[in-house]
Write an enzyme that holds these catalytic residues in place. Structure first.
Site, PDB file in Angstrom:
ATOM      1  N   ARG A 205      -1.182  -1.816  -6.906  1.00  0.00           N
ATOM      2  CA  ARG A 205      -1.465  -2.953  -6.011  1.00  0.00           C
ATOM      3  C   ARG A 205      -2.465  -3.902  -6.668  1.00  0.00           C
ATOM      4  NH1 ARG A 205      -1.371  -4.479  -0.493  1.00  0.00           N
ATOM      5  NH2 ARG A 205      -3.369  -5.011   0.446  1.00  0.00           N
TER       6      ARG A 205
ATOM      7  N   TYR B 231     -10.062 -10.306  -7.256  1.00  0.00           N
ATOM      8  CA  TYR B 231      -9.174 -10.336  -8.420  1.00  0.00           C
ATOM      9  C   TYR B 231      -9.503 -11.473  -9.382  1.00  0.00           C
ATOM     10  CZ  TYR B 231      -6.665  -6.959  -5.653  1.00  0.00           C
ATOM     11  OH  TYR B 231      -6.356  -5.845  -4.920  1.00  0.00           O
TER      12      TYR B 231
ATOM     13  N   HIS C 298      -4.082  -9.171   3.293  1.00  0.00           N
ATOM     14  CA  HIS C 298      -5.534  -9.159   3.476  1.00  0.00           C
ATOM     15  C   HIS C 298      -5.902 -10.060   4.655  1.00  0.00           C
ATOM     16  CE1 HIS C 298      -6.418  -8.007  -0.990  1.00  0.00           C
ATOM     17  NE2 HIS C 298      -6.181  -6.951  -0.234  1.00  0.00           N
TER      18      HIS C 298
ATOM     19  N   LYS D 190      -1.665  -2.377   8.082  1.00  0.00           N
ATOM     20  CA  LYS D 190      -2.793  -1.872   8.866  1.00  0.00           C
ATOM     21  C   LYS D 190      -2.779  -2.472  10.266  1.00  0.00           C
ATOM     22  CE  LYS D 190      -6.044  -0.856   5.104  1.00  0.00           C
ATOM     23  NZ  LYS D 190      -7.378  -1.140   4.541  1.00  0.00           N
TER      24      LYS D 190
ATOM     25  N   HIS E 140      -2.848   2.953  -5.599  1.00  0.00           N
ATOM     26  CA  HIS E 140      -3.490   1.665  -5.328  1.00  0.00           C
ATOM     27  C   HIS E 140      -3.697   0.849  -6.608  1.00  0.00           C
ATOM     28  CE1 HIS E 140      -4.820  -0.163  -1.633  1.00  0.00           C
ATOM     29  NE2 HIS E 140      -5.850  -0.699  -2.237  1.00  0.00           N
TER      30      HIS E 140
ATOM     31  N   ARG F 169       0.835  -1.196   0.000  1.00  0.00           N
ATOM     32  CA  ARG F 169       0.000   0.000   0.000  1.00  0.00           C
ATOM     33  C   ARG F 169       0.877   1.256   0.000  1.00  0.00           C
ATOM     34  NH1 ARG F 169      -1.916  -3.541   4.048  1.00  0.00           N
ATOM     35  NH2 ARG F 169      -4.013  -4.378   3.646  1.00  0.00           N
TER      36      ARG F 169
END
Length: 299
Positions: free
Chosen positions: A247, A279, A270, A172, A244, A148
């Site tokens: 990514r 995806y 994730h 995150k 992004h 990210r």
């Protein structure tokens, strides 16, 4: 309990109990602040624990940009989290959001760049210009690792393991993971460090930060967004892209070339594999080829 007290306690809960990043906490906080301001502006005498579903519904509808379903759904989700917290802490018995339904949304597929478009952007950068090598390195890392933009601006040189071809990323909620770095990205990082970064004045607090501004400080998200936009315009890319986008392109190209979803999930960081599954919808041609190759009735 007044609004300000509720917001402060909610922020502490998001940070300590849920371990969210600063950006995520700010996003959740802004939703509640917007509701508080709406209540005060319209002279509605309701505290957080007295808030009426009709007041919330009115706020969501009137404050959402262009009243779009996606905007309403996002605000609704943020407020559900807030009132769920109040129930969890015992301030409320039930949430006023319990009977408020969010608009149903179709799944929005992310925009991606193909390999030729990414090469086109990289080729448009003149590495002989003062910040050319740095800008090339930004794109090479974003596309070569899938991290990210928030992870990129915090990336430390001490967290790049050149011999092992791995970088240590803090994602995150301050969760750490190790991500492979592609050879092109690794080469670009080396060139940037040795030929450009080591020859500029660096602020002491940014000594270990990889990507630097012209002032020798850590770059901001906004700066990188602007850089990407300018490079895309220069290279003739007409798609609306952001950091992004690289990514998304990274994950899509891995999947297309045979990588499994679990591996992609681990690399991207994730928490839930359903986030990664989006995806699989991006390349119908690839899926068709897989079907033809492996299904016995497709011959």
């Amino acid at each position: 309990m007044d609004w300000n007290q509720a917001i402060e306690e909610y922020k502490s809960y998001l940070k300590i109990e849920r371990g969210l990043s600063i950006n995520s906490i700010a996003s959740y906080e802004n939703d509640v602040i917007s509701l508080r301001d709406y209540v005060l502006k319209n002279k509605v005498k309701e505290s957080p624990i007295e808030c009426n579903p009709n007041t919330i519904n009115s706020f969501i509808y009137n404050s959402s940009k262009k009243n779009s379903a996606r905007s309403q759904a996002r605000k609704s989700s943020g407020l559900k989290s807030f009132f769920k917290f109040l129930v969890f802490e015992g301030y409320l018995k039930t949430s006023p959001m319990s009977n408020i339904e969010s608009p149903k949304l179709g799944r929005k597929l992310p925009d991606i760049l193909n390999v030729e478009e990414i090469s086109q952007m990289i080729s448009s950068i003149d590495v002989n210009e003062k910040f050319g090598q740095r800008n090339k390195t930004i794109i090479e890392i974003l596309y070569g690792t899938g991290i990210r933009v928030s992870e990129l601006i915090e990336l430390k040189i001490s967290n790049i393991f050149f011999k092992e071809n791995i970088i240590r990323v803090v994602g995150k909620g301050d969760k750490e993971r190790f991500v492979p770095i592609g050879m092109q990205a690794k080469k670009s990082v080396n060139d940037y460090i040795n030929n450009k970064r080591n020859h500029q004045k660096i602020e002491e607090s940014s000594n270990d930060v990889l990507i630097l501004s012209k002032d020798g400080k850590k770059l901001t998200r906004h700066m990188i967004f602007t850089l990407i936009k300018n490079i895309s315009i220069k290279s003739g890319i007409t798609k609306k892209i952001s950091p992004h986008t690289f990514r998304h392109s990274f994950a899509s190209h891995l999947l297309k070339n045979g990588a499994d979803l679990r591996t992609i999930q681990l690399i991207l960081g994730h928490e839930n594999i359903t986030t990664t599954e989006i995806y699989t919808h991006l390349d119908s041609k690839h899926l068709l080829n897989v079907m033809k190759k492996y299904h016995p009735r497709s011959k």
